[in-house]
Write a protein that holds these residues in place. Structure first.
Motif, PDB file in Angstrom:
ATOM      1  N   ASN A  65       0.823  -1.211   0.000  1.00  0.00           N
ATOM      2  CA  ASN A  65       0.000   0.000   0.000  1.00  0.00           C
ATOM      3  C   ASN A  65       0.857   1.260   0.000  1.00  0.00           C
ATOM      4  O   ASN A  65       0.510   2.246  -0.665  1.00  0.00           O
ATOM      5  N   LYS A  68       1.904   1.978  -3.438  1.00  0.00           N
ATOM      6  CA  LYS A  68       0.779   2.510  -4.214  1.00  0.00           C
ATOM      7  C   LYS A  68       0.620   4.006  -3.938  1.00  0.00           C
ATOM      8  O   LYS A  68       0.353   4.793  -4.846  1.00  0.00           O
ATOM      9  N   GLN A  69       0.810   4.389  -2.679  1.00  0.00           N
ATOM     10  CA  GLN A  69       0.693   5.794  -2.295  1.00  0.00           C
ATOM     11  C   GLN A  69       1.856   6.623  -2.832  1.00  0.00           C
ATOM     12  O   GLN A  69       1.646   7.652  -3.482  1.00  0.00           O
ATOM     13  N   LEU A  79      -7.228   3.813   0.207  1.00  0.00           N
ATOM     14  CA  LEU A  79      -6.787   2.493   0.669  1.00  0.00           C
ATOM     15  C   LEU A  79      -7.424   2.116   2.004  1.00  0.00           C
ATOM     16  O   LEU A  79      -7.836   0.968   2.196  1.00  0.00           O
ATOM     17  N   GLU A  80      -7.537   3.075   2.910  1.00  0.00           N
ATOM     18  CA  GLU A  80      -8.147   2.812   4.217  1.00  0.00           C
ATOM     19  C   GLU A  80      -9.628   2.465   4.088  1.00  0.00           C
ATOM     20  O   GLU A  80     -10.126   1.548   4.745  1.00  0.00           O
ATOM     21  N   ALA A  84      -6.808  -2.292  -0.864  1.00  0.00           N
ATOM     22  CA  ALA A  84      -5.974  -2.340  -2.065  1.00  0.00           C
ATOM     23  C   ALA A  84      -6.685  -3.025  -3.223  1.00  0.00           C
ATOM     24  O   ALA A  84      -6.431  -2.720  -4.385  1.00  0.00           O
ATOM     25  N   THR A  89      -9.136   1.877  -5.804  1.00  0.00           N
ATOM     26  CA  THR A  89      -7.675   1.811  -5.780  1.00  0.00           C
ATOM     27  C   THR A  89      -7.095   1.610  -7.172  1.00  0.00           C
ATOM     28  O   THR A  89      -6.168   2.317  -7.559  1.00  0.00           O
ATOM     29  N   SER A 111      -4.947  -5.196  -9.395  1.00  0.00           N
ATOM     30  CA  SER A 111      -4.758  -5.464  -7.974  1.00  0.00           C
ATOM     31  C   SER A 111      -5.746  -6.543  -7.550  1.00  0.00           C
ATOM     32  O   SER A 111      -6.938  -6.437  -7.831  1.00  0.00           O
TER      33      SER A 111
END
Length: 170
Positions: A65, A68-69, A79-80, A84, A89, A111
């Protein structure tokens, strides 16, 4: 997956990658990938062919993650809230890959949960989300649930990603 199936699957994925490359050449397009569960398999299949650099910009493997960020700009809040493995996402992954690749005209993001562990009732092993984005078009997401083992799921996901790119390119 048996050796015969692995060869057939690899052949199918390579054939699909070759079709993507041919279509990109026809329209003077360029592709970039953003991959998680496939671990770069789609980019590897695209770059299998000599001369593929004329239409393949590259790929991002953002397994975690935080990658990804940091690499693709997927907001932590996305994401939270969604995880993912979600439409939200992969859409951000596809947009981020396209933004980071000035020559790319289309991106694909992947993903999912390749297994054998990591699945849940809500997000079972085999669930894979995809998104394609174009510089001059909307982001389109798609989900599939594949069967088989980890290798089967990864191969099916790469193959489906190529099918989605071809659909976007017309």
């Amino acid at each position: 997956m048996s050796a015969a199936n692995a060869s057939f699957s690899e052949f199918s994925v390579l054939a699909a990658a070759e079709r993507v490359l041919a279509r990109l050449r026809q329209i003077d397009g360029h592709v970039v990938t953003a991959e998680s569960c496939t671990g770069g398999l789609a980019a590897a299949m695209l770059t299998h062919f000599p001369g593929s650099s004329d239409v393949t910009e590259g790929g991002f493997v953002t397994y975690s993650n935080i990658m990804k960020q940091k690499v693709l700009g997927v907001p932590a809040k996305v994401l939270e809230k969604h995880g993912a493995v979600s439409a939200q996402t992969v859409e951000k992954m596809a947009e981020g890959a396209l933004a980071a690749s000035p020559l790319a005209t289309v991106s694909v993001a992947i993903s999912g949960i390749a297994g054998p562990g990591g699945g849940s009732e809500e997000k079972p092993v085999g669930l894979v989300w995809f998104a394609t984005a174009q510089k001059d078009g909307a982001v389109i997401s798609d989900k599939q649930i594949f069967s088989g083992g980890r290798e089967d799921i990864r191969v099916q996901a790469a193959l489906h990603a190529f099918e989605l790119i071809l659909q976007r390119l017309g």
